[in-house]
Design an enzyme around this catalytic site. Sequence first.
Site, PDB file in Angstrom:
ATOM      1  N   ARG A 155      26.263  -3.233   7.239  1.00  0.00           N
ATOM      2  CA  ARG A 155      27.102  -3.057   8.439  1.00  0.00           C
ATOM      3  C   ARG A 155      27.784  -4.367   8.828  1.00  0.00           C
ATOM      4  O   ARG A 155      28.963  -4.384   9.174  1.00  0.00           O
ATOM      5  CB  ARG A 155      26.251  -2.561   9.625  1.00  0.00           C
ATOM      6  CG  ARG A 155      25.916  -1.101   9.525  1.00  0.00           C
ATOM      7  CD  ARG A 155      24.816  -0.750  10.463  1.00  0.00           C
ATOM      8  NE  ARG A 155      23.574  -1.466  10.115  1.00  0.00           N
ATOM      9  CZ  ARG A 155      22.381  -1.167  10.571  1.00  0.00           C
ATOM     10  NH1 ARG A 155      22.240  -0.197  11.436  1.00  0.00           N
ATOM     11  NH2 ARG A 155      21.319  -1.837  10.194  1.00  0.00           N
ATOM     12  N   ASN A 174       2.917   3.707   4.575  1.00  0.00           N
ATOM     13  CA  ASN A 174       3.798   2.979   3.657  1.00  0.00           C
ATOM     14  C   ASN A 174       3.692   1.508   4.056  1.00  0.00           C
ATOM     15  O   ASN A 174       4.291   1.085   5.043  1.00  0.00           O
ATOM     16  CB  ASN A 174       5.231   3.507   3.829  1.00  0.00           C
ATOM     17  CG  ASN A 174       6.211   2.816   2.916  1.00  0.00           C
ATOM     18  OD1 ASN A 174       5.847   1.922   2.147  1.00  0.00           O
ATOM     19  ND2 ASN A 174       7.464   3.226   2.998  1.00  0.00           N
ATOM     20  N   GLU A 193      10.995  10.298   2.282  1.00  0.00           N
ATOM     21  CA  GLU A 193       9.876   9.973   1.393  1.00  0.00           C
ATOM     22  C   GLU A 193       8.533  10.282   2.053  1.00  0.00           C
ATOM     23  O   GLU A 193       7.585  10.689   1.385  1.00  0.00           O
ATOM     24  CB  GLU A 193       9.947   8.480   1.019  1.00  0.00           C
ATOM     25  CG  GLU A 193      11.110   8.172   0.093  1.00  0.00           C
ATOM     26  CD  GLU A 193      11.643   6.762   0.244  1.00  0.00           C
ATOM     27  OE1 GLU A 193      12.236   6.451   1.301  1.00  0.00           O
ATOM     28  OE2 GLU A 193      11.482   5.962  -0.685  1.00  0.00           O
ATOM     29  N   GLY A 241      16.875  -1.650  -0.632  1.00  0.00           N
ATOM     30  CA  GLY A 241      16.646  -1.552  -2.077  1.00  0.00           C
ATOM     31  C   GLY A 241      17.571  -0.437  -2.559  1.00  0.00           C
ATOM     32  O   GLY A 241      17.734   0.543  -1.847  1.00  0.00           O
ATOM     33  N   GLY A 280      19.867   4.642   3.661  1.00  0.00           N
ATOM     34  CA  GLY A 280      20.650   4.052   4.764  1.00  0.00           C
ATOM     35  C   GLY A 280      22.155   4.003   4.533  1.00  0.00           C
ATOM     36  O   GLY A 280      22.933   4.577   5.288  1.00  0.00           O
ATOM     37  N   GLY A 305      23.900   5.144   1.790  1.00  0.00           N
ATOM     38  CA  GLY A 305      24.390   6.391   1.198  1.00  0.00           C
ATOM     39  C   GLY A 305      24.555   7.501   2.217  1.00  0.00           C
ATOM     40  O   GLY A 305      25.479   8.313   2.138  1.00  0.00           O
ATOM     41  N   GLU A 306      23.651   7.543   3.221  1.00  0.00           N
ATOM     42  CA  GLU A 306      23.714   8.613   4.214  1.00  0.00           C
ATOM     43  C   GLU A 306      24.720   8.336   5.320  1.00  0.00           C
ATOM     44  O   GLU A 306      25.229   9.258   5.946  1.00  0.00           O
ATOM     45  CB  GLU A 306      22.325   8.809   4.864  1.00  0.00           C
ATOM     46  CG  GLU A 306      21.299   9.384   3.920  1.00  0.00           C
ATOM     47  CD  GLU A 306      19.868   9.257   4.450  1.00  0.00           C
ATOM     48  OE1 GLU A 306      19.668   9.198   5.676  1.00  0.00           O
ATOM     49  OE2 GLU A 306      18.949   9.211   3.611  1.00  0.00           O
ATOM     50  N   ASP A 359      22.876  -7.199   5.366  1.00  0.00           N
ATOM     51  CA  ASP A 359      23.078  -5.940   6.091  1.00  0.00           C
ATOM     52  C   ASP A 359      24.506  -5.446   5.842  1.00  0.00           C
ATOM     53  O   ASP A 359      25.482  -6.108   6.215  1.00  0.00           O
ATOM     54  CB  ASP A 359      22.845  -6.171   7.585  1.00  0.00           C
ATOM     55  CG  ASP A 359      22.818  -4.873   8.367  1.00  0.00           C
ATOM     56  OD1 ASP A 359      23.626  -3.967   8.072  1.00  0.00           O
ATOM     57  OD2 ASP A 359      21.993  -4.766   9.285  1.00  0.00           O
ATOM     58  N   HIS A 406      20.481   6.248  -4.469  1.00  0.00           N
ATOM     59  CA  HIS A 406      19.645   5.863  -3.315  1.00  0.00           C
ATOM     60  C   HIS A 406      20.100   4.461  -2.900  1.00  0.00           C
ATOM     61  O   HIS A 406      19.759   3.466  -3.543  1.00  0.00           O
ATOM     62  CB  HIS A 406      18.166   5.867  -3.731  1.00  0.00           C
ATOM     63  CG  HIS A 406      17.234   5.396  -2.653  1.00  0.00           C
ATOM     64  ND1 HIS A 406      16.347   6.228  -2.010  1.00  0.00           N
ATOM     65  CD2 HIS A 406      17.050   4.166  -2.104  1.00  0.00           C
ATOM     66  CE1 HIS A 406      15.671   5.534  -1.104  1.00  0.00           C
ATOM     67  NE2 HIS A 406      16.070   4.275  -1.144  1.00  0.00           N
ATOM     68  N   ARG A 453       2.034   5.593   0.035  1.00  0.00           N
ATOM     69  CA  ARG A 453       3.054   5.265  -0.946  1.00  0.00           C
ATOM     70  C   ARG A 453       2.522   4.092  -1.771  1.00  0.00           C
ATOM     71  O   ARG A 453       2.211   3.031  -1.230  1.00  0.00           O
ATOM     72  CB  ARG A 453       4.327   4.841  -0.235  1.00  0.00           C
ATOM     73  CG  ARG A 453       5.397   4.465  -1.192  1.00  0.00           C
ATOM     74  CD  ARG A 453       6.536   3.838  -0.468  1.00  0.00           C
ATOM     75  NE  ARG A 453       7.691   3.800  -1.333  1.00  0.00           N
ATOM     76  CZ  ARG A 453       8.917   3.595  -0.897  1.00  0.00           C
ATOM     77  NH1 ARG A 453       9.138   3.440   0.379  1.00  0.00           N
ATOM     78  NH2 ARG A 453       9.910   3.555  -1.733  1.00  0.00           N
ATOM     79  N   ARG A 467      18.490  -8.581  -3.698  1.00  0.00           N
ATOM     80  CA  ARG A 467      18.115  -8.650  -5.123  1.00  0.00           C
ATOM     81  C   ARG A 467      19.353  -8.600  -6.008  1.00  0.00           C
ATOM     82  O   ARG A 467      20.311  -7.897  -5.691  1.00  0.00           O
ATOM     83  CB  ARG A 467      17.192  -7.487  -5.494  1.00  0.00           C
ATOM     84  CG  ARG A 467      15.816  -7.611  -4.907  1.00  0.00           C
ATOM     85  CD  ARG A 467      14.994  -6.365  -5.185  1.00  0.00           C
ATOM     86  NE  ARG A 467      14.605  -5.714  -3.943  1.00  0.00           N
ATOM     87  CZ  ARG A 467      14.075  -4.503  -3.861  1.00  0.00           C
ATOM     88  NH1 ARG A 467      13.858  -3.786  -4.955  1.00  0.00           N
ATOM     89  NH2 ARG A 467      13.761  -3.993  -2.697  1.00  0.00           N
ATOM     90  N   HIS A 471      11.657   4.300  -6.590  1.00  0.00           N
ATOM     91  CA  HIS A 471      12.266   5.211  -5.602  1.00  0.00           C
ATOM     92  C   HIS A 471      12.010   6.673  -5.973  1.00  0.00           C
ATOM     93  O   HIS A 471      12.743   7.570  -5.554  1.00  0.00           O
ATOM     94  CB  HIS A 471      13.788   4.985  -5.475  1.00  0.00           C
ATOM     95  CG  HIS A 471      14.158   3.719  -4.757  1.00  0.00           C
ATOM     96  ND1 HIS A 471      15.234   2.940  -5.131  1.00  0.00           N
ATOM     97  CD2 HIS A 471      13.620   3.104  -3.686  1.00  0.00           C
ATOM     98  CE1 HIS A 471      15.330   1.890  -4.327  1.00  0.00           C
ATOM     99  NE2 HIS A 471      14.350   1.968  -3.441  1.00  0.00           N
TER     100      HIS A 471
HETATM  101  P1  ADP Z   1      15.160   0.535   3.398  1.00  0.00           P
HETATM  102  O1  ADP Z   1      15.326   0.370   1.916  1.00  0.00           O
HETATM  103  O2  ADP Z   1      14.769  -0.720   4.105  1.00  0.00           O
HETATM  104  O3  ADP Z   1      14.409   1.760   3.825  1.00  0.00           O
HETATM  105  P2  ADP Z   1      17.480   1.865   4.491  1.00  0.00           P
HETATM  106  O4  ADP Z   1      17.504   3.072   3.624  1.00  0.00           O
HETATM  107  O5  ADP Z   1      17.105   2.043   5.911  1.00  0.00           O
HETATM  108  O6  ADP Z   1      16.661   0.691   3.851  1.00  0.00           O
HETATM  109  O7  ADP Z   1      18.935   1.188   4.418  1.00  0.00           O
HETATM  110  C1  ADP Z   1      19.193  -0.058   4.994  1.00  0.00           C
HETATM  111  C2  ADP Z   1      20.640  -0.412   4.749  1.00  0.00           C
HETATM  112  O8  ADP Z   1      21.483   0.609   5.290  1.00  0.00           O
HETATM  113  C3  ADP Z   1      21.081  -1.721   5.392  1.00  0.00           C
HETATM  114  O9  ADP Z   1      21.839  -2.483   4.476  1.00  0.00           O
HETATM  115  C4  ADP Z   1      21.988  -1.256   6.522  1.00  0.00           C
HETATM  116  O10 ADP Z   1      23.000  -2.180   6.767  1.00  0.00           O
HETATM  117  C5  ADP Z   1      22.575   0.001   5.916  1.00  0.00           C
HETATM  118  N1  ADP Z   1      23.178   0.896   6.926  1.00  0.00           N
HETATM  119  C6  ADP Z   1      22.570   1.584   7.897  1.00  0.00           C
HETATM  120  N2  ADP Z   1      23.496   2.257   8.630  1.00  0.00           N
HETATM  121  C7  ADP Z   1      24.709   1.981   8.089  1.00  0.00           C
HETATM  122  C8  ADP Z   1      26.062   2.349   8.380  1.00  0.00           C
HETATM  123  N3  ADP Z   1      26.347   3.162   9.384  1.00  0.00           N
HETATM  124  N4  ADP Z   1      27.039   1.848   7.603  1.00  0.00           N
HETATM  125  C9  ADP Z   1      26.764   1.023   6.567  1.00  0.00           C
HETATM  126  N5  ADP Z   1      25.524   0.636   6.251  1.00  0.00           N
HETATM  127  C10 ADP Z   1      24.508   1.101   6.990  1.00  0.00           C
END
Ligand code: ADP
Length: 396
Positions: A286, A9, A380, A213, A329, A331-332, A284, A209, A94, A242, A182
């Site tokens: 977080r 990727n 993915e 992104g 990130g 969502g999970e 970010d 998702h 990808r 974005r 996605h």
């Molecule tokens: P990418 O699209 O780069 O693969 P990810 O699916 O890894 O991204 O998601 C990145 C995002 O997830 C970032 O904005 C990060 O701050 C957020 N993130 C990761 N862990 C947490 C958490 N515990 N709480 C809130 N946001 C989180």
Amino acid sequence: MRDGILVINAGSSSIKFSLYVSEAGDGITLSSKGQVEGIHVAPHFEAKDPSGRKIEDKVWDHGDRLSHEVLLEFLIRWVEEHLDGATLRAAGHRVVHGGTRYAKPMLVADGLLDELEALVPLAPLHQPHNLAPIRALQAVHPGLAQVACFDTAFHRTSPRVAEIFGLPRQLTAEGVRRYGFHGLSYEYVSGRLREVAPAVGAGRVVIAHLGSGASMCAVKDGKSVASTMGFTALDGLMMGTRTGNLDPGVVLYLMQQKGMSGKQIEDLLYKQSGLLGVSGISNDMRVLLDSDDPHAAEAVELFVYRIARELGSLAAALGGLDALVFTAGIGERSAVIRERVCALAEWLGVKLDPQANQRNDLAIGAADARVPVFVVPTDEELMIARHTREVLDRQL
Ligand code: ADP
């Protein structure tokens, strides 16, 4: 016989890889994964075993002078030394754009790369970087089978009305239409949902998702019928940097009144907007959730509001909602974002079990809710590895 499948990727500044081992009649297991980051600045190679233990860490003197090709060659050599008795059989890539033509993964053969190259204007920030490693691998490993897996492919089941814009027909015919992205993530998550909750998975599902992104997809009986991303990966939800959905009149204003160039507008819409632009602090999630700054709070509020608005729109496209799924990130891992989205979606029959939500459980909906809610971690890379093996098996 054990086959090695390398999944790549590649982006503008990083090449991520996952190495899988597959045995005849058996599943596919992850053997190692890692990435080269900081390409053209200060490349850094790292690899981990499936438990997350670091097994390689390398930086280069004068690494800024190393090209993508040289770094990819290093990566291939590293992979070949870590096959653990397996034979490297294929690389799966990808590729962000497959256009209207490619609705499934394709074995790379003469002509395909030229066709995919022609789609670069539709995804200029991603497509060239996805294709470069395919060409580089052809040069260093001419016999290796390569499979291109498209992020647009899953959405090719959407009805035409979900794909066209209100533009003159000639532009639609030229390819100015919604493609959706996605797709590999949605395909994986929708497949997982059908495994863990078959009846729900066969119904009307919206998958969110939410990563750096972010997009959402309406899935009916496992097939995409609508998505928030459109012609490019700029549409729909507000993302890390974005804008998401934007009145096109804003772009005209930026050009005509502020005299901004295409490149400047591209930079603004893709890299300076979203959570970063609204908060003025960070992209970010977080960092924003931890901040007391009212601008951070407003960025989070807008992120949640846009998801709730799009959820209503996708539920309309589905004619109802049987399940809501969170992945990627945010969502999970973010119970608070899920809680806030679900609070705005109560009118649809969504209600959370607060404890299950805090634990990031698979099923996080309240027992008496009409619409169940799930957290399904996406993968993915595994989806690409499976597709790659299937394409190879079809060749035999
Ligand atoms: P990418 O699209 O780069 O693969 P990810 O699916 O890894 O991204 O998601 C990145 C995002 O997830 C970032 O904005 C990060 O701050 C957020 N993130 C990761 N862990 C947490 C958490 N515990 N709480 C809130 N946001 C989180």
